[in-house]
Structure formats: structure tokens, C-alpha cells
Motif scaffolding. Structure first.
Motif, short mmCIF file in Angstrom:
data_model
loop_
_atom_site.label_atom_id
_atom_site.label_comp_id
_atom_site.label_asym_id
_atom_site.label_seq_id
_atom_site.Cartn_x
_atom_site.Cartn_y
_atom_site.Cartn_z
N GLN A 3 -6.85 5.08 22.15
CA GLN A 3 -7.55 6.26 21.65
C GLN A 3 -9.03 5.93 21.55
OE1 GLN A 3 -5.88 7.81 18.07
NE2 GLN A 3 -3.83 8.01 18.93
N ASN A 4 -9.86 6.93 21.84
CA ASN A 4 -11.30 6.72 21.75
C ASN A 4 -11.73 6.54 20.30
OD1 ASN A 4 -11.73 6.98 24.50
ND2 ASN A 4 -11.97 9.18 24.38
N ARG A 5 -12.76 5.72 20.12
CA ARG A 5 -13.34 5.56 18.79
C ARG A 5 -14.14 6.81 18.45
NH1 ARG A 5 -13.70 0.69 21.44
NH2 ARG A 5 -12.72 -1.03 20.36
N THR A 6 -14.39 7.01 17.18
CA THR A 6 -15.22 8.14 16.76
C THR A 6 -16.66 7.87 17.20
OG1 THR A 6 -15.81 7.15 14.63
CG2 THR A 6 -13.78 8.48 14.72
N ALA A 7 -17.46 8.92 17.23
CA ALA A 7 -18.87 8.76 17.59
C ALA A 7 -19.57 7.81 16.62
CB ALA A 7 -19.57 10.13 17.59
N LEU A 8 -19.21 7.89 15.35
CA LEU A 8 -19.82 7.00 14.35
C LEU A 8 -19.47 5.54 14.63
CD1 LEU A 8 -21.51 6.88 11.75
CD2 LEU A 8 -19.35 7.00 10.49
N ASN A 9 -18.22 5.27 14.96
CA ASN A 9 -17.82 3.89 15.23
C ASN A 9 -18.41 3.37 16.55
OD1 ASN A 9 -16.46 3.51 12.85
ND2 ASN A 9 -14.49 4.13 13.67
N LYS A 10 -18.54 4.25 17.54
CA LYS A 10 -19.21 3.84 18.78
C LYS A 10 -20.67 3.46 18.49
CE LYS A 10 -16.51 6.72 21.93
NZ LYS A 10 -16.53 7.89 22.82
N ALA A 11 -21.33 4.27 17.70
CA ALA A 11 -22.73 4.00 17.34
C ALA A 11 -22.83 2.72 16.52
CB ALA A 11 -23.32 5.17 16.56
N ARG A 12 -21.87 2.49 15.63
CA ARG A 12 -21.86 1.30 14.80
C ARG A 12 -21.76 0.04 15.67
NH1 ARG A 12 -18.23 2.88 10.72
NH2 ARG A 12 -19.98 3.61 9.51
N ILE A 13 -20.93 0.07 16.69
CA ILE A 13 -20.80 -1.08 17.59
C ILE A 13 -22.11 -1.32 18.33
CG2 ILE A 13 -19.68 -1.88 19.72
CD1 ILE A 13 -17.15 -0.41 18.73
N GLN A 14 -22.71 -0.26 18.85
CA GLN A 14 -23.95 -0.41 19.62
C GLN A 14 -25.09 -0.93 18.78
OE1 GLN A 14 -24.35 3.50 21.31
NE2 GLN A 14 -22.95 3.04 22.99
N ILE A 15 -25.26 -0.41 17.58
CA ILE A 15 -26.37 -0.86 16.75
C ILE A 15 -26.15 -2.30 16.29
CG2 ILE A 15 -25.55 0.03 14.53
CD1 ILE A 15 -28.48 0.74 13.91
N LEU A 16 -24.90 -2.65 16.01
CA LEU A 16 -24.63 -4.01 15.57
C LEU A 16 -24.99 -5.02 16.67
CD1 LEU A 16 -23.66 -5.91 13.38
CD2 LEU A 16 -21.35 -5.64 14.30
N GLN A 17 -24.62 -4.72 17.90
CA GLN A 17 -24.97 -5.62 19.02
C GLN A 17 -26.48 -5.78 19.12
OE1 GLN A 17 -22.98 -3.45 22.13
NE2 GLN A 17 -21.09 -4.60 21.91
N GLN A 18 -27.21 -4.69 19.01
CA GLN A 18 -28.66 -4.75 19.13
C GLN A 18 -29.29 -5.44 17.92
OE1 GLN A 18 -30.33 -4.14 21.82
NE2 GLN A 18 -28.57 -3.32 22.93
N LEU A 19 -28.73 -5.22 16.72
CA LEU A 19 -29.26 -5.88 15.53
C LEU A 19 -29.10 -7.39 15.61
CD1 LEU A 19 -28.20 -3.63 12.52
CD2 LEU A 19 -30.46 -4.63 12.89
N VAL A 20 -27.93 -7.85 16.02
CA VAL A 20 -27.71 -9.29 16.15
C VAL A 20 -28.68 -9.88 17.17
CG1 VAL A 20 -26.06 -11.06 16.90
CG2 VAL A 20 -25.32 -9.25 15.35
N ASN A 25 -33.49 -12.95 18.46
CA ASN A 25 -34.78 -13.01 19.16
C ASN A 25 -35.91 -13.34 18.19
OD1 ASN A 25 -34.11 -12.61 21.87
ND2 ASN A 25 -33.92 -10.41 21.58
N CYS A 26 -35.88 -12.73 17.02
CA CYS A 26 -36.92 -13.02 16.02
C CYS A 26 -36.85 -14.47 15.57
CB CYS A 26 -36.79 -12.10 14.82
SG CYS A 26 -37.34 -10.41 15.15
N ALA A 27 -35.64 -14.98 15.38
CA ALA A 27 -35.49 -16.37 14.96
C ALA A 27 -36.00 -17.33 16.03
CB ALA A 27 -34.03 -16.67 14.64
N ALA A 28 -35.77 -16.99 17.29
CA ALA A 28 -36.17 -17.87 18.39
C ALA A 28 -37.63 -17.74 18.76
CB ALA A 28 -35.30 -17.59 19.62
N PHE A 29 -38.15 -16.54 18.74
CA PHE A 29 -39.48 -16.29 19.29
C PHE A 29 -40.49 -15.78 18.27
CE2 PHE A 29 -36.40 -15.56 22.73
CZ PHE A 29 -36.79 -16.56 23.61
N GLY A 30 -40.02 -15.41 17.09
CA GLY A 30 -40.89 -14.83 16.08
C GLY A 30 -41.01 -13.33 16.27
N CYS A 31 -41.41 -12.65 15.20
CA CYS A 31 -41.53 -11.19 15.23
C CYS A 31 -42.78 -10.74 14.49
CB CYS A 31 -40.34 -10.54 14.53
SG CYS A 31 -38.81 -10.67 15.42
N MET A 32 -43.31 -9.64 14.94
CA MET A 32 -44.42 -8.99 14.25
C MET A 32 -43.86 -8.24 13.04
SD MET A 32 -46.98 -9.81 16.12
CE MET A 32 -48.27 -8.70 15.58
#
Length: 100
Positions: A3-20, A25-32
Motif C-alpha cells: 500500500q502507498n504511504r500517505t503524502a505526509l509519510n512520503k514527505a517525512r522520508i524525503q526530508i529526513l534523507q535531505q536533513l541527514v 555535509n556541514c560536519a564535513a565541509f562547514g556551513c554558513m
């Protein structure tokens, strides 16, 4: 359960991947400071935002995460090797994401 995930759960997966990725990236290269603010806002969206807010934040993080691809990974971090999407997917706890 095929069964497909809800739109909220799909978004939760995508944002979590990008957040990690952004935090690594910030830990390795630094961030502004602006990037740190963007990450904080994305953390907030992940915690209590709508699917639309999460998708917007994930898109902003994706842009950041792909902005420095020309820079090599610092030698102190070791050789990361090649990406292993099939292995990673096999190890993923998909049942958790079906009902977080």
C-alpha cells in the motif's frame, strides 16, 4: 504490504534523507549561518510541519546538498566508496516507515 504511504509519510522520508545529508555535509565541509538556519527550519518542519512544508524544506536542502559536488571529500574522512542503493534499501526498516 504493497500500500502507498500517505503524502505526509512520503514527505517525512524525503526530508529526513535531505536533513541527514545536510548535517553530514556541514560536519564535513562547514556551513554558513544561513544554512544552519535552513537546517533548523527543516528540523521544525520534520517535527510538526505539513507535507507541503516538508517538501519545500527538502527541496531547499537538496539544493544545498548538491551545491558543492565539485569539492573532494576531505582525506581525514576516509574513502567513502561507491554508493550502494540496493544494499541500503535491503537494510531499510520499511515497516517503520509504513507506520512511523
Amino acid at each position: 504490504n504493497n500500500q502507498n504511504r500517505t503524502a505526509l509519510n512520503k514527505a517525512r522520508i524525503q526530508i529526513l534523507q535531505q536533513l541527514v545529508a545536510a548535517k553530514l555535509n556541514c560536519a564535513a565541509f562547514g556551513c554558513m549561518p544561513a544554512t544552519q538556519t535552513m537546517i533548523t527550519n527543516a528540523d521544525d518542519a520534520y517535527a510538526s510541519g505539513t507535507a507541503a512544508q516538508m517538501n519545500t524544506a527538502a527541496g531547499q536542502l537538496n539544493t544545498f546538498n548538491n551545491s558543492g559536488d565539485a569539492y573532494p571529500i576531505p582525506p581525514a574522512l576516509g574513502n567513502p566508496g561507491s554508493a550502494t542503493p540496493a544494499t541500503s534499501q535491503a537494510k531499510a526498516n520499511k515497516v517503520f516507515w509504513d507506520n512511523p
